[in-house]
Design an enzyme around this catalytic site. Structure first.
Site, PDB file in Angstrom:
ATOM      1  N   CYS A 154      -0.840 -69.210  42.359  1.00 13.75           N
ATOM      2  CA  CYS A 154      -1.551 -69.859  43.687  1.00 13.75           C
ATOM      3  C   CYS A 154      -2.666 -69.754  44.176  1.00 13.75           C
ATOM      4  O   CYS A 154      -3.488 -70.169  44.938  1.00 13.75           O
ATOM      5  CB  CYS A 154      -0.559 -70.543  44.425  1.00 13.75           C
ATOM      6  SG  CYS A 154       0.996 -71.035  43.711  1.00 13.75           S
ATOM      7  N   HIS A 287      -2.919 -72.508  53.590  1.00 14.49           N
ATOM      8  CA  HIS A 287      -2.220 -72.632  52.335  1.00 14.49           C
ATOM      9  C   HIS A 287      -1.222 -73.806  52.582  1.00 14.49           C
ATOM     10  O   HIS A 287      -1.382 -74.739  51.729  1.00 14.49           O
ATOM     11  CB  HIS A 287      -1.410 -71.319  51.745  1.00 14.49           C
ATOM     12  CG  HIS A 287      -0.899 -71.249  50.461  1.00 14.49           C
ATOM     13  ND1 HIS A 287      -1.408 -71.914  49.169  1.00 14.49           N
ATOM     14  CD2 HIS A 287       0.363 -71.178  49.962  1.00 14.49           C
ATOM     15  CE1 HIS A 287      -0.681 -71.800  48.315  1.00 14.49           C
ATOM     16  NE2 HIS A 287       0.564 -71.451  48.740  1.00 14.49           N
ATOM     17  N   GLU A 298       3.035 -68.095  56.481  1.00 12.80           N
ATOM     18  CA  GLU A 298       1.678 -68.327  56.994  1.00 12.80           C
ATOM     19  C   GLU A 298       1.431 -68.423  58.443  1.00 12.80           C
ATOM     20  O   GLU A 298       0.196 -67.622  58.761  1.00 12.80           O
ATOM     21  CB  GLU A 298       1.049 -69.490  55.979  1.00 12.80           C
ATOM     22  CG  GLU A 298      -0.392 -69.399  56.309  1.00 12.80           C
ATOM     23  CD  GLU A 298      -0.985 -70.511  55.589  1.00 12.80           C
ATOM     24  OE1 GLU A 298      -0.279 -71.388  54.919  1.00 12.80           O
ATOM     25  OE2 GLU A 298      -2.282 -70.479  55.068  1.00 12.80           O
ATOM     26  N   LYS A 319      -3.269 -79.743  51.306  1.00 12.78           N
ATOM     27  CA  LYS A 319      -2.169 -79.986  50.352  1.00 12.78           C
ATOM     28  C   LYS A 319      -1.302 -81.497  50.721  1.00 12.78           C
ATOM     29  O   LYS A 319      -0.757 -81.825  49.956  1.00 12.78           O
ATOM     30  CB  LYS A 319      -1.237 -78.800  50.181  1.00 12.78           C
ATOM     31  CG  LYS A 319      -2.126 -77.774  49.354  1.00 12.78           C
ATOM     32  CD  LYS A 319      -1.109 -76.455  48.849  1.00 12.78           C
ATOM     33  CE  LYS A 319      -1.732 -75.572  48.262  1.00 12.78           C
ATOM     34  NZ  LYS A 319      -2.585 -74.458  49.254  1.00 12.78           N
ATOM     35  N   HIS A 324      -0.340 -79.845  45.678  1.00 11.92           N
ATOM     36  CA  HIS A 324      -0.632 -78.350  45.525  1.00 11.92           C
ATOM     37  C   HIS A 324      -1.068 -78.179  44.109  1.00 11.92           C
ATOM     38  O   HIS A 324      -0.194 -78.406  43.067  1.00 11.92           O
ATOM     39  CB  HIS A 324       0.865 -77.363  45.701  1.00 11.92           C
ATOM     40  CG  HIS A 324       0.609 -75.755  45.602  1.00 11.92           C
ATOM     41  ND1 HIS A 324      -0.713 -75.152  45.196  1.00 11.92           N
ATOM     42  CD2 HIS A 324       1.345 -75.064  45.858  1.00 11.92           C
ATOM     43  CE1 HIS A 324      -0.557 -74.049  45.262  1.00 11.92           C
ATOM     44  NE2 HIS A 324       0.613 -73.702  45.681  1.00 11.92           N
ATOM     45  N   PHE A 384       3.110 -66.582  44.291  1.00 10.01           N
ATOM     46  CA  PHE A 384       3.983 -65.619  43.588  1.00 10.01           C
ATOM     47  C   PHE A 384       3.473 -64.431  43.411  1.00 10.01           C
ATOM     48  O   PHE A 384       2.271 -64.112  42.869  1.00 10.01           O
ATOM     49  CB  PHE A 384       4.324 -66.267  42.240  1.00 10.01           C
ATOM     50  CG  PHE A 384       5.303 -67.731  42.188  1.00 10.01           C
ATOM     51  CD1 PHE A 384       5.711 -68.092  43.305  1.00 10.01           C
ATOM     52  CD2 PHE A 384       5.988 -68.048  41.180  1.00 10.01           C
ATOM     53  CE1 PHE A 384       6.809 -69.210  43.353  1.00 10.01           C
ATOM     54  CE2 PHE A 384       6.790 -68.953  40.996  1.00 10.01           C
ATOM     55  CZ  PHE A 384       7.282 -69.623  42.102  1.00 10.01           C
TER      56      PHE A 384
END
Lengths: 397, 418
Positions: A154, A287, A298, A319, A324, A384
């Site tokens: 991501c 994010h 976050e 998002k 996403h 990830f």
């Protein structure tokens, strides 16, 4: 002193429309791109919502491409509409792209053909590897300089934009096409569902009852130039790309560090390389996936860097509208961050509920927020592998 | 100097970890290169992905029956894809070699250690298993375990977790050019003061599905042999070349600024020179470019008289018909002084970082035999591989590494003996 790097063109394909203009106007209104997906059979999955690209009128040269390649090339065509194509067809122009799926949707169809008929249509999978969209752009626009694809899940597009900045600052190139492209496919849809990371309802980033993300697809591309190159051709700039920062949590393959230490390190790197202080940042395009763990981590990272000011620093999750976009997320969010700087407006985080007070954030809700005259915008992505990557853009000086 | 400041210091290599069909470690690779025989084992065709007349051979890690346990416990390994296992083993080996590890963990500053890994295919095995679950049974049957380790950056992430590296973490996917692009990125991060140490390299796994797809694209050599000839052998620059041998493995280097390395008394294996990056857009999406002379001109512009000092080319030539011709034309145009040329992919196969590791060994004085399968150089290419029996031992001081990816991206890096 290094020449500044300017954003002189933008392009985007998303569930909110086939161009950056549609994306921007609908994002300012807080519109959601979420709908029941029809790219594949949702009955085979735990959820049925996605932010699918539904546009169908694609530029002729891109129609037969894999979806991600088509998204990337269409967004690039928009971003480069104002530049002489000859300036792209040189060694002085590079492509820096992020992707985490490549043409995996087409790859799934190919595998089905292979299993059922022992043959498959090879033309559908020329972009199967993650370098597919970047290669498609390099070919379509005849780029002669570096071509480099980053696949850090991501954060891919943010990492790619940072690499483009390096190449421009070092003098290797004068022009860069930077961003990312990704497409929806059954593997990632099922994979995130297997983690129970997809919300069955429209995603609710930074809300107390948030239950997961909304998967999307599309592309976001920046046309980047050195200030000298932009000035020489009389190009109008939208914003300055100032710096990028990366780090790794080195803790867990899929869960973010709940203390936010890794993400905070990435933000601090970007601030240091920009020569800016935390107080200079005027807004955050976060994010903000809407998963309980991500938003908590976050928020913690922002509190580590911005301290008490976090509660007054406008934060949004775009998002909530476009979903996403995985490897392309940073690309579309960079486009939105640049537009926020240009128009001094920060789109809201879609949804009706109030923000989760435990996060301690000033989440922009219920309509766009006016920004001051001079801005430094932070766009964050976490991924990830414990991967964190951020970029900083600011108003033209 | 402030450790976070940009630096003009040279970047050096102080450690190497590698594994492949040749076994584990630099000594195993050196021995294989000295034998000059292509490594390979029968490809597993049970899944039915292969056509009847397809390639039958692949250079797998399993063929060397490796023992990962000194580097990765069985308990930890079973939670990873093969790709991640290869990467972690090579990374720990590299750190150990560099004198920067204790019990498999970094002994240096974790926040200042970066990881940059190239992979062409990522964890193809896990992705295939996940795809079969989803496509044959439905999305509800997807395994979360497979999913989290099937992203391309899983290997770089697993390295970071295994050794505790919290600096920038990059994964580059640019097919055959990836390893040298990774080297470029690592140098950039070190030069710009973003890290003090970078674990940098390449890793790939080669599962039957990936192999079958490469075969369908006619990338790998097939067994259409002339009488008495093994058509499947990888034969860089040879008249009989028919494609490469797909391989797998990992090579990870430890990179540092030279001053840092010298200050801690590290053994310097090589100095990393500049990388030139370019794209030949005359290449098809899966093909090879048509303008090697233009790339040579670009090399000359970027590297100037440094090109004249190149006395060894560690070529990315693999036995591919068009790509080897492109490489030959590039070398003729860029290096008219005809340095020695070696092509390690004749032994290791394509993918898995073998060339990167071989280049380091060659600079260190390791012998590389003329590949046995390359005894009929293609006169149209005019490239003769170095033969120690004919030419004497390699004594290179400046090696040029080349890589041209399907699709047109190229990367060319200079590595110098310290």
């Amino acid at each position: 002193m290094r020449d500044a790097v300017l954003v002189t063109g933008l392009g985007a394909v998303s569930s909110l429309g086939p161009d950056a203009g549609a994306l921007w106007q609908r994002a300012l209104r807080g519109e959601r791109g979420a709908a029941a997906l029809d790219l594949f059979d949702p009955a085979r999955h735990r959820t049925d919502l996605a932010a699918q690209v539904t546009a169908s009128d694609w530029p002729a040269p891109f129609r037969r491409m894999a979806r991600a390649d088509r998204f990337g090339c269409t967004a690039t065509a928009e971003a480069t509409a104002g530049i002489d194509p000859a300036l792209l067809r040189t060694r002085r122009c590079g492509v820096f792209f992020g992707s985490s799926t490549g043409a995996l949707f087409e790859g799934e169809r190919f595998l089905q053909q292979l299993l059922q008929q022992h043959e498959g249509d090879l033309h559908t999978i020329v972009g199967l590897q993650n370098d597919g969209p970047g290669n498609a752009v390099a070919h379509a626009f005849g780029v002669g300089g570096p071509v480099m694809t980053f696949s850090t899940a991501c954060t891919s597009a943010n990492v790619a934009i940072g690499a483009a900045l390096d190449a421009l600052q070092s003098g290797e190139v004068d022009v860069a096409l930077a961003g990312g492209a990704d497409e929806l496919c059954e593997i990632t849809y099922a994979g995130f569902n297997s983690l129970r990371a997809i919300d069955k309802a429209p995603t609710r980033p930074f809300r107390r009852d948030r239950q997961g993300l909304l998967l999307g697809e599309g592309s976001g591309v920046l046309l980047l130039e050195t200030a000298a190159h932009a000035a020489a051709r009389g190009a109008a700039a939208i914003a300055e790309l100032v710096s990028a920062g990366r780090s790794c949590d080195a803790q867990h393959v899929s869960a973010p560090d709940p203390t936010g230490a890794g993400a905070a390190a990435a933000i601090r790197t970007a601030l240091r390389e920009a020569g800016l202080a935390a107080d200079d940042v005027t807004f955050v395009n976060a994010h903000g996936t809407g998963t309980p763990h991500n938003d908590t981590a976050e928020a913690a990272a922002l509190r580590v860097v911005f301290g008490e000011r976090t509660a007054r620093l406008p934060v949004t999750s775009t998002k909530s509208m476009v979903g996403h976009l995985l490897g392309a997320a940073g690309g579309v969010e960079a486009v939105l961050t640049a537009l926020s700087i240009r128009d001094r407006l920060l789109p809201p985080t879609a949804g009706e509920q109030p923000a989760d007070p435990e996060l301690g954030l000033d989440v922009v809700l219920h309509g766009a927020r006016a920004l001051p005259e001079h801005n430094v915008g932070l766009s964050t992505n976490l991924a990830f592998g414990g991967n964190n990557a951020v970029i900083l853009l600011r108003s033209l000086r | 100097m402030n450790q976070h400041s940009p630096s003009h210091d040279a970047i050096v290599v102080t450690g190497l970890g590698c594994l492949g069909a040749y076994g584990i470690g630099g000594d195993a690779l050196a021995a294989a290169l000295l034998r000059g025989e292509a490594l390979g084992a029968p490809v597993d065709r049970r899944a039915g992905y292969h056509r009847r007349n397809s390639s039958t051979t692949v250079a797998t890690v399993a063929a060397s029956a490796p023992d990962f346990v000194p580097w990765l416990s069985e308990d930890a390994g079973r939670r990873m894809s093969d790709l991640s296992q290869f990467a972690v083993v090579a990374a720990r080996m590299a750190l150990q070699h560099a004198g920067l590890a204790a019990d498999g963990q970094l002994t240096g500053d974790r926040e200042r250690t970066a990881v940059t890994i190239a992979t062409a295919f990522g964890p193809g095995g896990f992705t295939e298993q996940l795809a079969l679950q989803v496509l044959q049974k439905g999305g509800r049957f997807a395994s979360p375990f497979l999913f989290t380790d099937c992203v391309a950056n899983a290997a770089a992430g697993q390295i970071a977790i295994a050794v505790g590296a919290r600096g920038p973490n990059n994964t580059i996917c640019q097919r055959e050019a990836g390893p040298l692009l990774a080297l470029h990125q690592a140098v950039e991060d070190l030069r710009r003061g973003r890290a003090d140490v970078c674990l940098c390299g390449a890793v790939d796994e080669m599962k039957p599905l990936s192999h079958a797809i490469l075969d369908r694209f006619r990338a790998v050599a097939r067994p259409h042999a002339e009488p008495g000839d093994d058509g499947e052998l990888p034969r860089p620059f040879d008249l009989r070349r028919r494609g490469y041998r797909a391989g797998e493995g990992a090579a990870v280097l430890v990179l540092e600024r030279e001053a840092t390395a010298r200050a801690r008394g590290a053994t310097i294996l090589a100095r990393v020179g500049p990388t030139v990056r370019a794209h030949d857009h005359s290449a098809g999406r899966m093909g090879t470019g048509q303008q090697p002379e233009a790339l040579a001109e670009h090399l000359r512009e970027r590297l100037g008289d440094r090109l004249d000092r190149v006395d060894l080319v560690v070529s990315g030539a693999s036995g591919a018909r068009a790509a080897d011709a492109y490489e030959a034309a590039l070398l003729h145009a860029a290096l008219p002084h005809h340095p020695w040329i070696v092509a390690p992919k004749a032994v290791t196969g394509e993918f898995g970082g073998g060339t990167l590791a071989a280049a380091l060994l060659a600079l260190g004085g390791a012998g590389i035999a003329a590949p046995r399968a390359c005894d009929r150089p293609d006169p149209a290419l005019g490239v003769t591989l170095h033969d120690p029996q004919r030419d004497g031992p390699l004594r290179a001081t400046c090696a040029m590494l080349t890589a041209h990816a399907a699709g047109g991206a190229s990367a060319i890096t200079l590595l110098e003996r310290p």
